[in-house]
Write a protein that holds these residues in place. Structure first.
Motif, mmCIF file in Angstrom:
data_model
loop_
_atom_site.group_PDB
_atom_site.id
_atom_site.type_symbol
_atom_site.label_atom_id
_atom_site.label_comp_id
_atom_site.label_asym_id
_atom_site.label_seq_id
_atom_site.Cartn_x
_atom_site.Cartn_y
_atom_site.Cartn_z
ATOM 1 N N THR A 27 46.285 44.657 62.771
ATOM 2 C CA THR A 27 45.407 44.000 61.684
ATOM 3 C C THR A 27 44.056 44.766 61.675
ATOM 4 O O THR A 27 43.492 44.578 62.800
ATOM 5 N N ARG A 28 43.218 45.062 60.845
ATOM 6 C CA ARG A 28 42.105 45.243 60.712
ATOM 7 C C ARG A 28 41.157 44.037 61.130
ATOM 8 O O ARG A 28 41.388 43.189 60.514
ATOM 9 N N ILE A 29 40.112 44.327 61.530
ATOM 10 C CA ILE A 29 39.072 43.126 61.910
ATOM 11 C C ILE A 29 38.463 42.636 60.689
ATOM 12 O O ILE A 29 38.468 41.257 60.449
ATOM 13 N N ASN A 30 38.129 43.459 59.691
ATOM 14 C CA ASN A 30 37.797 42.784 58.352
ATOM 15 C C ASN A 30 38.906 41.939 57.670
ATOM 16 O O ASN A 30 38.552 40.977 56.834
ATOM 17 N N VAL A 31 40.133 42.416 57.812
ATOM 18 C CA VAL A 31 41.182 41.523 57.270
ATOM 19 C C VAL A 31 41.616 40.207 57.893
ATOM 20 O O VAL A 31 41.564 39.245 57.165
ATOM 21 N N LEU A 32 41.353 40.294 59.355
ATOM 22 C CA LEU A 32 41.270 39.259 60.007
ATOM 23 C C LEU A 32 40.402 38.081 59.737
ATOM 24 O O LEU A 32 40.545 36.904 59.196
ATOM 25 N N ALA A 33 39.068 38.698 59.560
ATOM 26 C CA ALA A 33 37.924 37.882 58.918
ATOM 27 C C ALA A 33 38.002 37.228 57.550
ATOM 28 O O ALA A 33 37.989 36.012 57.328
ATOM 29 N N GLU A 34 38.651 37.983 56.715
ATOM 30 C CA GLU A 34 38.934 37.488 55.397
ATOM 31 C C GLU A 34 40.052 36.340 55.469
ATOM 32 O O GLU A 34 39.849 35.244 54.745
ATOM 33 N N ARG A 35 40.913 36.682 55.958
ATOM 34 C CA ARG A 35 42.193 35.475 56.069
ATOM 35 C C ARG A 35 41.613 34.363 56.697
ATOM 36 O O ARG A 35 42.057 33.242 56.521
ATOM 37 N N ALA A 36 40.703 34.512 57.711
ATOM 38 C CA ALA A 36 40.175 33.169 58.518
ATOM 39 C C ALA A 36 39.046 32.561 57.890
ATOM 40 O O ALA A 36 38.640 31.321 58.101
ATOM 41 N N GLY A 37 38.424 33.307 56.762
ATOM 42 C CA GLY A 37 37.204 32.715 56.090
ATOM 43 C C GLY A 37 36.089 32.638 56.882
ATOM 44 O O GLY A 37 35.349 31.690 56.844
ATOM 45 N N MET A 38 36.009 33.730 57.616
ATOM 46 C CA MET A 38 34.940 33.969 58.427
ATOM 47 C C MET A 38 34.192 35.393 58.204
ATOM 48 O O MET A 38 34.593 36.301 57.700
ATOM 49 N N THR A 39 33.091 35.664 58.768
ATOM 50 C CA THR A 39 32.425 36.718 58.706
ATOM 51 C C THR A 39 33.023 37.908 59.538
ATOM 52 O O THR A 39 33.546 37.543 60.781
ATOM 53 N N LYS A 40 33.034 39.263 59.230
ATOM 54 C CA LYS A 40 33.626 40.132 60.232
ATOM 55 C C LYS A 40 32.865 40.174 61.525
ATOM 56 O O LYS A 40 33.617 40.297 62.559
ATOM 57 N N GLN A 41 31.376 39.771 61.586
ATOM 58 C CA GLN A 41 30.962 39.839 62.981
ATOM 59 C C GLN A 41 31.410 38.741 63.757
ATOM 60 O O GLN A 41 31.760 38.952 65.019
ATOM 61 N N SER A 42 31.612 37.477 63.098
ATOM 62 C CA SER A 42 32.235 36.256 63.975
ATOM 63 C C SER A 42 33.861 36.524 64.495
ATOM 64 O O SER A 42 33.872 36.385 65.480
ATOM 65 N N MET A 43 34.494 37.291 63.655
ATOM 66 C CA MET A 43 35.826 37.738 63.979
ATOM 67 C C MET A 43 35.634 38.689 64.943
ATOM 68 O O MET A 43 36.633 38.667 65.871
ATOM 69 N N GLY A 44 34.853 39.600 64.899
ATOM 70 C CA GLY A 44 34.479 40.703 65.839
ATOM 71 C C GLY A 44 34.497 40.038 67.188
ATOM 72 O O GLY A 44 34.680 40.293 68.405
ATOM 73 N N GLN A 45 33.508 38.953 67.293
ATOM 74 C CA GLN A 45 33.459 38.148 68.730
ATOM 75 C C GLN A 45 34.569 37.595 69.076
ATOM 76 O O GLN A 45 34.956 37.638 70.238
ATOM 77 N N LEU A 46 35.549 36.981 68.110
ATOM 78 C CA LEU A 46 36.522 36.125 68.574
ATOM 79 C C LEU A 46 37.609 37.272 69.202
ATOM 80 O O LEU A 46 38.144 37.180 70.162
ATOM 81 N N VAL A 47 37.879 38.547 68.662
ATOM 82 C CA VAL A 47 38.426 39.727 68.917
ATOM 83 C C VAL A 47 38.173 40.306 70.428
ATOM 84 O O VAL A 47 38.845 40.406 71.219
ATOM 85 N N ALA A 48 36.652 40.105 70.649
ATOM 86 C CA ALA A 48 36.159 40.566 71.925
ATOM 87 C C ALA A 48 36.657 39.550 72.983
ATOM 88 O O ALA A 48 37.250 39.952 74.099
ATOM 89 N N GLU A 49 36.394 38.258 72.741
ATOM 90 C CA GLU A 49 37.109 37.227 73.568
ATOM 91 C C GLU A 49 38.616 37.326 73.858
ATOM 92 O O GLU A 49 38.911 37.242 75.123
ATOM 93 N N LEU A 50 39.457 37.752 72.873
ATOM 94 C CA LEU A 50 40.751 37.580 73.084
ATOM 95 C C LEU A 50 41.153 39.013 73.912
ATOM 96 O O LEU A 50 42.218 38.925 74.763
ATOM 97 N N GLU A 51 40.343 39.976 73.765
ATOM 98 C CA GLU A 51 40.420 41.249 74.544
ATOM 99 C C GLU A 51 40.238 40.917 76.120
ATOM 100 O O GLU A 51 40.926 41.424 76.804
ATOM 101 N N SER A 52 39.057 40.179 76.195
ATOM 102 C CA SER A 52 38.745 39.858 77.706
ATOM 103 C C SER A 52 39.744 39.039 78.184
ATOM 104 O O SER A 52 40.036 39.010 79.493
#
Length: 164
Positions: A64-89
């Motif tokens: 899934t694209r990060i912007n789609v994840l952000a939209e589904r979760a009701g958060m900003t793309k930047q916040s989702m990008g941070q969560l994705v970075a955490e999950l990646e680490s």
């Protein structure tokens, strides 16, 4: 001010707030999410927070694209990008360019992410079993059907509003 906030009014308002269906749904959601997170920790997913699992539940198995994840979760793309970075680490996801649009990034499950999916599916069955023990199988089925009707009505209403 005392006329507006009499003791009786305050008590009635407090009770109404506690019994509001939205608040009850939120409390059940929050309780089940915390229970699921605790059960995930028991299965070795100790690095995951409630926010991390919120991101993971919106990730499609094919990516899934990060912007789609952000939209589904009701958060900003930047916040989702941070969560994705955490999950990646933590080793649950990986990012790669989207073959359909090289400017976009796709997020995919890793092997650990797939283990999370299998474990979370088992946990969901456990939690629903606990709910069924409280409500009965018919009660749980009725609750599910009622929630699905509410969501379908909201979806239909949203479609009508978008067309107007």
């Amino acid at each position: 001010m005392d006329e507006i906030r009499s003791r009786g009014d305050a008590e009635r308002l407090a009770e109404m707030r506690q019994q509001y269906i939205g608040r009850l749904l939120y409390r059940v959601y929050r309780t089940s999410s915390e229970l699921a997170t605790a059960k995930l920790h028991e299965r070795g997913h100790t690095g995951l927070s409630l926010a991390n699992t919120t991101a993971l539940i919106h990730l499609d198995v094919e990516g899934t694209r990060i912007n789609v994840l952000a939209e589904r979760a009701g958060m900003t793309k930047q916040s989702m990008g941070q969560l994705v970075a955490e999950l990646e680490s933590l080793g649950y996801v990986t990012r790669s360019p989207d073959p359909a649009d090289r400017r976009a990034t796709l997020v995919h499950f890793t092997d650990s992410g797939w283990r999370f999916l299998r474990d979370s599916a088992a946990i969901k069955r456990e939690i629903e079993g606990e709910f069924a023990a409280i409500l009965g199988e018919d009660g749980l089925a009725s609750l599910r059907a009622s929630l699905e009707r509410l969501l379908a009505a909201e979806h239909a209403e949203g479609e009508v509003n978008r067309r107007e």
